[in-house]
Design a protein around this motif. Sequence first.
Motif, PDB file in Angstrom:
ATOM      1  N   VAL A   1     -37.599   3.415  -2.493  1.00  0.00           N
ATOM      2  CA  VAL A   1     -36.782   2.292  -3.000  1.00  0.00           C
ATOM      3  C   VAL A   1     -37.199   1.933  -4.418  1.00  0.00           C
ATOM      4  CG1 VAL A   1     -36.176  -0.130  -2.632  1.00  0.00           C
ATOM      5  CG2 VAL A   1     -36.456   1.386  -0.674  1.00  0.00           C
ATOM      6  N   GLU A   2     -38.502   1.999  -4.700  1.00  0.00           N
ATOM      7  CA  GLU A   2     -38.994   1.591  -6.020  1.00  0.00           C
ATOM      8  C   GLU A   2     -38.533   2.521  -7.135  1.00  0.00           C
ATOM      9  OE1 GLU A   2     -40.395  -1.241  -6.470  1.00  0.00           O
ATOM     10  OE2 GLU A   2     -40.155  -1.556  -4.317  1.00  0.00           O
ATOM     11  N   MET A   3     -38.064   3.693  -6.774  1.00  0.00           N
ATOM     12  CA  MET A   3     -37.569   4.619  -7.796  1.00  0.00           C
ATOM     13  C   MET A   3     -36.127   4.321  -8.178  1.00  0.00           C
ATOM     14  SD  MET A   3     -39.251   8.089  -6.205  1.00  0.00           S
ATOM     15  CE  MET A   3     -38.740   9.166  -7.518  1.00  0.00           C
ATOM     16  N   MET A   4     -35.484   3.430  -7.424  1.00  0.00           N
ATOM     17  CA  MET A   4     -34.101   3.055  -7.721  1.00  0.00           C
ATOM     18  C   MET A   4     -34.070   1.979  -8.817  1.00  0.00           C
ATOM     19  SD  MET A   4     -32.143   4.864  -5.641  1.00  0.00           S
ATOM     20  CE  MET A   4     -33.243   6.251  -5.892  1.00  0.00           C
ATOM     21  N   GLN A   5     -32.874   1.695  -9.326  1.00  0.00           N
ATOM     22  CA  GLN A   5     -32.699   0.673 -10.362  1.00  0.00           C
ATOM     23  C   GLN A   5     -31.664  -0.345  -9.920  1.00  0.00           C
ATOM     24  OE1 GLN A   5     -32.228   3.702 -13.707  1.00  0.00           O
ATOM     25  NE2 GLN A   5     -32.896   1.901 -14.847  1.00  0.00           N
ATOM     26  N   ASP A   6     -31.908  -1.610 -10.259  1.00  0.00           N
ATOM     27  CA  ASP A   6     -30.863  -2.623 -10.117  1.00  0.00           C
ATOM     28  C   ASP A   6     -29.781  -2.314 -11.144  1.00  0.00           C
ATOM     29  OD1 ASP A   6     -32.476  -3.844  -8.257  1.00  0.00           O
ATOM     30  OD2 ASP A   6     -33.396  -5.204  -9.719  1.00  0.00           O
ATOM     31  N   SER A   7     -28.557  -2.688 -10.817  1.00  0.00           N
ATOM     32  CA  SER A   7     -27.475  -2.408 -11.767  1.00  0.00           C
ATOM     33  C   SER A   7     -26.298  -3.351 -11.540  1.00  0.00           C
ATOM     34  CB  SER A   7     -26.995  -0.959 -11.611  1.00  0.00           C
ATOM     35  OG  SER A   7     -26.432  -0.753 -10.325  1.00  0.00           O
ATOM     36  N   PHE A   8     -25.465  -3.456 -12.558  1.00  0.00           N
ATOM     37  CA  PHE A   8     -24.178  -4.139 -12.430  1.00  0.00           C
ATOM     38  C   PHE A   8     -23.093  -3.056 -12.409  1.00  0.00           C
ATOM     39  CE2 PHE A   8     -26.560  -7.712 -14.321  1.00  0.00           C
ATOM     40  CZ  PHE A   8     -26.198  -8.709 -13.425  1.00  0.00           C
ATOM     41  N   ARG A   9     -22.162  -3.183 -11.470  1.00  0.00           N
ATOM     42  CA  ARG A   9     -21.011  -2.275 -11.400  1.00  0.00           C
ATOM     43  C   ARG A   9     -19.794  -3.034 -11.928  1.00  0.00           C
ATOM     44  NH1 ARG A   9     -23.324   2.700 -10.419  1.00  0.00           N
ATOM     45  NH2 ARG A   9     -25.004   2.430  -8.893  1.00  0.00           N
ATOM     46  N   VAL A  10     -19.130  -2.444 -12.884  1.00  0.00           N
ATOM     47  CA  VAL A  10     -18.037  -3.143 -13.577  1.00  0.00           C
ATOM     48  C   VAL A  10     -16.745  -2.371 -13.387  1.00  0.00           C
ATOM     49  CG1 VAL A  10     -17.221  -4.027 -15.787  1.00  0.00           C
ATOM     50  CG2 VAL A  10     -19.687  -3.910 -15.313  1.00  0.00           C
ATOM     51  N   LYS A  11     -15.729  -3.051 -12.870  1.00  0.00           N
ATOM     52  CA  LYS A  11     -14.397  -2.455 -12.747  1.00  0.00           C
ATOM     53  C   LYS A  11     -13.509  -3.051 -13.840  1.00  0.00           C
ATOM     54  CE  LYS A  11     -11.045  -1.044  -9.293  1.00  0.00           C
ATOM     55  NZ  LYS A  11     -11.324   0.365  -9.610  1.00  0.00           N
ATOM     56  N   LEU A  12     -12.778  -2.195 -14.525  1.00  0.00           N
ATOM     57  CA  LEU A  12     -11.981  -2.633 -15.670  1.00  0.00           C
ATOM     58  C   LEU A  12     -10.528  -2.878 -15.285  1.00  0.00           C
ATOM     59  CD1 LEU A  12     -13.318  -0.081 -18.312  1.00  0.00           C
ATOM     60  CD2 LEU A  12     -14.054  -2.436 -17.956  1.00  0.00           C
ATOM     61  N   LYS A  13      -9.878  -3.775 -16.054  1.00  0.00           N
ATOM     62  CA  LYS A  13      -8.436  -3.997 -15.835  1.00  0.00           C
ATOM     63  C   LYS A  13      -7.660  -2.758 -16.256  1.00  0.00           C
ATOM     64  CE  LYS A  13      -8.753  -8.979 -16.597  1.00  0.00           C
ATOM     65  NZ  LYS A  13      -8.457 -10.093 -17.522  1.00  0.00           N
ATOM     66  N   ASN A  14      -8.033  -2.195 -17.394  1.00  0.00           N
ATOM     67  CA  ASN A  14      -7.416  -0.961 -17.875  1.00  0.00           C
ATOM     68  C   ASN A  14      -8.528   0.051 -18.130  1.00  0.00           C
ATOM     69  OD1 ASN A  14      -6.066   1.103 -19.092  1.00  0.00           O
ATOM     70  ND2 ASN A  14      -5.395  -0.064 -20.888  1.00  0.00           N
ATOM     71  N   PRO A  15      -8.619   1.115 -17.303  1.00  0.00           N
ATOM     72  CA  PRO A  15      -9.714   2.075 -17.467  1.00  0.00           C
ATOM     73  C   PRO A  15      -9.767   2.731 -18.840  1.00  0.00           C
ATOM     74  CG  PRO A  15      -8.577   2.400 -15.379  1.00  0.00           C
ATOM     75  CD  PRO A  15      -7.767   1.419 -16.156  1.00  0.00           C
ATOM     76  N   GLU A  16      -8.618   2.712 -19.562  1.00  0.00           N
ATOM     77  CA  GLU A  16      -8.606   3.310 -20.907  1.00  0.00           C
ATOM     78  C   GLU A  16      -9.387   2.443 -21.903  1.00  0.00           C
ATOM     79  OE1 GLU A  16      -7.075   6.136 -21.708  1.00  0.00           O
ATOM     80  OE2 GLU A  16      -6.148   6.547 -19.773  1.00  0.00           O
ATOM     81  N   GLU A  17      -9.478   1.147 -21.631  1.00  0.00           N
ATOM     82  CA  GLU A  17     -10.140   0.216 -22.553  1.00  0.00           C
ATOM     83  C   GLU A  17     -11.565  -0.044 -22.084  1.00  0.00           C
ATOM     84  OE1 GLU A  17      -8.697  -0.717 -25.276  1.00  0.00           O
ATOM     85  OE2 GLU A  17      -6.753   0.173 -24.799  1.00  0.00           O
ATOM     86  N   TYR A  18     -12.428   0.878 -22.301  1.00  0.00           N
ATOM     87  CA  TYR A  18     -13.806   0.754 -21.809  1.00  0.00           C
ATOM     88  C   TYR A  18     -14.839   0.621 -22.937  1.00  0.00           C
ATOM     89  CZ  TYR A  18     -14.227   5.656 -23.173  1.00  0.00           C
ATOM     90  OH  TYR A  18     -14.241   6.815 -23.876  1.00  0.00           O
ATOM     91  N   LEU A  19     -14.441   1.023 -24.158  1.00  0.00           N
ATOM     92  CA  LEU A  19     -15.428   1.052 -25.238  1.00  0.00           C
ATOM     93  C   LEU A  19     -15.951  -0.342 -25.576  1.00  0.00           C
ATOM     94  CD1 LEU A  19     -13.831   3.712 -27.627  1.00  0.00           C
ATOM     95  CD2 LEU A  19     -15.879   3.942 -26.218  1.00  0.00           C
ATOM     96  N   GLY A  20     -15.064  -1.365 -25.538  1.00  0.00           N
ATOM     97  CA  GLY A  20     -15.488  -2.731 -25.866  1.00  0.00           C
ATOM     98  C   GLY A  20     -16.534  -3.247 -24.897  1.00  0.00           C
ATOM     99  N   VAL A  21     -16.357  -2.956 -23.622  1.00  0.00           N
ATOM    100  CA  VAL A  21     -17.315  -3.415 -22.609  1.00  0.00           C
ATOM    101  C   VAL A  21     -18.645  -2.685 -22.773  1.00  0.00           C
ATOM    102  CG1 VAL A  21     -17.724  -3.646 -20.137  1.00  0.00           C
ATOM    103  CG2 VAL A  21     -15.412  -3.906 -21.046  1.00  0.00           C
ATOM    104  N   VAL A  22     -18.559  -1.382 -23.009  1.00  0.00           N
ATOM    105  CA  VAL A  22     -19.791  -0.596 -23.167  1.00  0.00           C
ATOM    106  C   VAL A  22     -20.585  -1.081 -24.376  1.00  0.00           C
ATOM    107  CG1 VAL A  22     -20.696   1.710 -23.673  1.00  0.00           C
ATOM    108  CG2 VAL A  22     -18.839   1.439 -22.025  1.00  0.00           C
ATOM    109  N   SER A  23     -19.909  -1.281 -25.492  1.00  0.00           N
ATOM    110  CA  SER A  23     -20.628  -1.703 -26.700  1.00  0.00           C
ATOM    111  C   SER A  23     -21.170  -3.123 -26.574  1.00  0.00           C
ATOM    112  CB  SER A  23     -19.700  -1.605 -27.920  1.00  0.00           C
ATOM    113  OG  SER A  23     -18.596  -2.466 -27.767  1.00  0.00           O
ATOM    114  N   ALA A  24     -20.535  -3.982 -25.759  1.00  0.00           N
ATOM    115  CA  ALA A  24     -20.977  -5.380 -25.624  1.00  0.00           C
ATOM    116  C   ALA A  24     -22.345  -5.489 -24.942  1.00  0.00           C
ATOM    117  CB  ALA A  24     -19.938  -6.186 -24.845  1.00  0.00           C
TER     118      ALA A  24
END
Length: 300
Positions: free
Chosen positions: A124-147
């Motif tokens: 378990v300790e080798m795993m990472q906590d994370s946030f999973r993000v679903k987008l309204k428009n999958p084509e518009e992902y660069l803004g979220v990634v850069s933020a």
Amino acid sequence: MRHTFTEAWSGLRRNASMAVAVVVTIWVSLTLFGTGLLVAQQVDRLKDEWYDKIEISVFLCVPDSPGANCEDGVGTTDAQRQAIEQTLRANPEVAEVYYESKEQAYQQFKEFYADNPVLQSTTVEMMQDSFRVKLKNPEEYLGVVSAVTGMPGVQLVQDLRKILDPMFAWLNLARWATVGLSGLLLLAAALQIGNTIRMAAFSRRREIGIMRLVGASNWYIMLPFLMESLVAAIGGAALACLTLAGVEKFVIVDKAAKEITTIRWIEWTQVGWAMGIISIVAIVLSVVPTLIATRRFLRV
């Protein structure tokens, strides 16, 4: 009409070998063209299906995480985690955000690698906590990634598009290669039809001249040649449609769809649409070269 059918049948009989060659050329070229249409529809289906499932994963730091945003020996603090979540939720392109703890990630890892020896050496300790993000428009992902990429406590931002896009690029390349190759074969078929009709018209030039002298219309003279080319084109199109139907039945329905159930495969509706397109192309392919080839012999 009796004259038209009689002359067309006579022409096909006299040039049987050329007619067979035209049918085969049209068959092969239309089959390739239809295959390209089916591949295009399959690629569009995969894009629609997989892009809707694309998520952005924001992996948080653990004590031994590398990266400029992680401190050595220190994981992501609660304040950093809250700041990351607030940034994600405030972004107008984000539809949904949920947190996945390392325990939940480990459960998923166990399910995915249930029969893999790597599970024995993973904790378990080798795993990472994370946030999973679903987008309204999958084509518009660069803004979220850069933020969130440069925020303290973020070790890695992973977007599945980077994995899927190269695969779709190859599929698109295969699609256009198939359509391009079929375009060359269609051009060859058009030239072959034109030459066949030109030879048939030349062999009957005396009859055509007599018909012109007695006042026969251009359409009356031209119809037997159009009928000949249409018969050859319809024959090639019918064989191409049967080939596409065989591909759908024996390759996709009976084989691929049963072995790979995670993909939504093209159905008979898409095959019927491709058949309609290649039938129209076959008619155009027969009419246009015939009109051009016989024009010279209709001049007085």
